[in-house]
Design an enzyme around this catalytic site. Structure first.
Site, short mmCIF file in Angstrom:
data_model
loop_
_atom_site.label_atom_id
_atom_site.label_comp_id
_atom_site.label_asym_id
_atom_site.label_seq_id
_atom_site.Cartn_x
_atom_site.Cartn_y
_atom_site.Cartn_z
N GLY A 5 -21.15 45.95 -1.09
CA GLY A 5 -22.49 45.37 -1.16
C GLY A 5 -23.18 45.76 -2.46
O GLY A 5 -22.89 46.82 -3.03
N LYS B 192 -38.33 45.59 -0.09
CA LYS B 192 -38.16 46.80 -0.92
C LYS B 192 -38.36 46.52 -2.41
O LYS B 192 -38.83 47.39 -3.14
CB LYS B 192 -36.79 47.43 -0.67
N ASP C 188 -33.87 56.44 0.87
CA ASP C 188 -32.61 55.96 1.46
C ASP C 188 -31.42 56.80 0.99
O ASP C 188 -30.54 57.14 1.79
CB ASP C 188 -32.37 54.49 1.10
N ASN D 6 -18.49 43.61 -4.14
CA ASN D 6 -19.44 42.67 -3.54
C ASN D 6 -18.84 41.27 -3.45
O ASN D 6 -17.97 40.91 -4.24
CB ASN D 6 -20.73 42.63 -4.37
P1 NAP Z 1 -29.79 42.79 0.79
O1 NAP Z 1 -30.53 43.31 -0.40
O2 NAP Z 1 -30.16 41.48 1.37
O3 NAP Z 1 -28.21 42.77 0.35
C1 NAP Z 1 -27.30 42.06 1.06
C2 NAP Z 1 -25.86 42.42 0.60
O4 NAP Z 1 -24.99 42.07 1.66
C3 NAP Z 1 -25.40 41.66 -0.62
O5 NAP Z 1 -24.53 42.48 -1.35
C4 NAP Z 1 -24.65 40.47 -0.01
O6 NAP Z 1 -23.66 39.94 -0.84
C5 NAP Z 1 -24.01 41.15 1.18
N1 NAP Z 1 -23.69 40.24 2.28
C6 NAP Z 1 -24.54 39.61 3.12
N2 NAP Z 1 -23.86 38.90 4.02
C7 NAP Z 1 -22.55 39.07 3.76
C8 NAP Z 1 -21.35 38.60 4.36
N3 NAP Z 1 -21.36 37.78 5.43
N4 NAP Z 1 -20.17 39.02 3.84
C9 NAP Z 1 -20.14 39.84 2.78
N5 NAP Z 1 -21.24 40.32 2.16
C10 NAP Z 1 -22.43 39.94 2.65
O7 NAP Z 1 -29.85 43.82 1.99
P2 NAP Z 1 -30.03 45.42 1.88
O8 NAP Z 1 -31.45 45.78 1.83
O9 NAP Z 1 -29.15 45.88 0.77
O10 NAP Z 1 -29.47 45.90 3.30
C11 NAP Z 1 -28.07 45.91 3.57
C12 NAP Z 1 -27.82 46.57 4.92
O11 NAP Z 1 -28.10 47.96 4.85
C13 NAP Z 1 -28.65 46.01 6.07
O12 NAP Z 1 -27.81 45.84 7.19
C14 NAP Z 1 -29.68 47.10 6.34
O13 NAP Z 1 -30.07 47.13 7.70
C15 NAP Z 1 -28.88 48.34 5.97
N6 NAP Z 1 -29.75 49.50 5.62
C16 NAP Z 1 -29.75 50.56 6.45
C17 NAP Z 1 -30.52 51.68 6.16
C18 NAP Z 1 -30.49 52.85 7.08
O14 NAP Z 1 -31.41 53.68 7.01
N7 NAP Z 1 -29.47 52.98 7.92
C19 NAP Z 1 -31.31 51.72 5.00
C20 NAP Z 1 -31.26 50.61 4.15
C21 NAP Z 1 -30.48 49.49 4.48
P3 NAP Z 1 -24.00 38.76 -1.92
O15 NAP Z 1 -24.58 39.46 -3.11
O16 NAP Z 1 -22.68 38.14 -2.18
O17 NAP Z 1 -24.98 37.84 -1.25
#
Ligand code: NAP
Length: 267
Positions: A127, A66, A102, A151
């Site tokens: 997050g 993204k 989103d 976060n």
């Molecule tokens: P991303 O940019 O990789 O962000 C990851 C986030 O998760 C960061 O804040 C990270 O914290 C945190 N994190 C990862 N593992 C963790 C853990 N074990 N414990 C606590 N925090 C943790 O990912 P993203 O694009 O934001 O996506 C996040 C989620 O949203 C995914 O599961 C995705 O599938 C979902 N999503 C769903 C939709 C939908 O349409 N339903 C749309 C968009 C995204 P740190 O900063 O500390 O690393």
């Protein structure tokens, strides 16, 4: 030849987007082809350039691209400019435009499908990655109050909160009394559900942007066990963000009713 669309990501083999867009095409009578495009982790630009050079009309962008997509497109719509992330690419005669659906997808699922009011709702977002980035401004516009980003890595929450003028916290220092708690972390991928103290979620409506076909994501299961007032995974958000992307591409708004139920039933 049918107009071609795809979801680009890595991995994309389990993406539900082709099934969702096929349902939209059937419902609207739009003749489109929608596939999956897996790009190498460092190869977003090449794969996207090739797709459009070969006549592709639009892309949905998923993890981990993204931010690459935001940098690659020629212009941004307001939602993408505010989010700093692109989940939908639209090509027209003038430019390759990056959009972000989103936020609108989340707000539509919360308001229209689940009936969770946001106006005046004290709202906590867990997050600070791309997903959180895309939903803060739409949540503000929908009237969420005391909006706080918590976060694991505090400085990322602080940076995002400063950009949007909201509060920040570490996951271990969040207070309680939230009306709505939204999980925008990727912790579900690692099977982790318990992200904060029990009293943070025990009287709240809890929404997990992560989704699974049975709806029982680790965060949903954990929040229900802590006594949360209501729980939902993010399948509805996925469908609503897809509907908005479909509208941006085709200028026809598909009816989303019943699609989540059909997907969950394996149809
Ligand atoms: P991303 O940019 O990789 O962000 C990851 C986030 O998760 C960061 O804040 C990270 O914290 C945190 N994190 C990862 N593992 C963790 C853990 N074990 N414990 C606590 N925090 C943790 O990912 P993203 O694009 O934001 O996506 C996040 C989620 O949203 C995914 O599961 C995705 O599938 C979902 N999503 C769903 C939709 C939908 O349409 N339903 C749309 C968009 C995204 P740190 O900063 O500390 O690393």
């Amino acid at each position: 030849m049918m107009d071609r669309y795809a979801v680009i990501g890595n991995p994309v083999d389990h993406s539900l987007s082709p099934r969702i867009h096929a349902a939209f095409a059937t419902r609207t009578g739009e003749d489109i082809e929608y596939g999956r495009l897996e790009a190498p982790a460092d190869g977003f630009a090449g794969a996207a350039r090739r797709f459009f050079a070969e006549g592709g009309k639009g892309l949905n962008v998923t993890l981990p691209f993204k931010l690459d997509a935001w940098r690659w497109v020629e212009s941004h719509d307001d939602a993408a400019a505010s989010a700093g992330a692109v989940n939908t690419i639209v090509v027209d005669s003038k430019a390759i435009r990056g959009c972000n659906t989103d936020g609108i997808g989340l707000v539509r699922d919360l308001l229209d499908n689940l009936g969770w009011g946001l106006d005046g709702a004290r709202t906590l977002v867990l997050g600070a990655g791309g997903a959180a980035q895309g939903v803060i401004e739409p949540l503000k516009l929908a009237g969420a109050t005391d909006l706080t980003i918590a976060n694991r890595t505090l400085r990322r929450a602080q940076a995002l909160a400063a950009r949007f003028g909201v509060a920040s916290a570490g996951l271990d220092e969040v207070g309680c009394g939230w009306d709505v708690v939204l999980n925008a972390t990727a912790a579900g991928l690692a099977g982790v559900g318990g992200l904060v103290a029990t009293d943070v979620v025990s009287v709240s409506r809890c929404y997990d942007m992560f989704y699974s076909l049975d709806g029982a994501t680790p965060f949903c299961r954990w929040a229900a066990e802590q006594g949360a007032g209501a729980v939902s995974d993010g399948l509805g958000m996925l469908i609503e963000q897809a509907a908005e992307a479909f509208y941006l591409w085709r200028r026809v708004r598909p009816d989303t009713g019943g699609i989540a139920e059909a997907l969950r039933a394996g149809a």
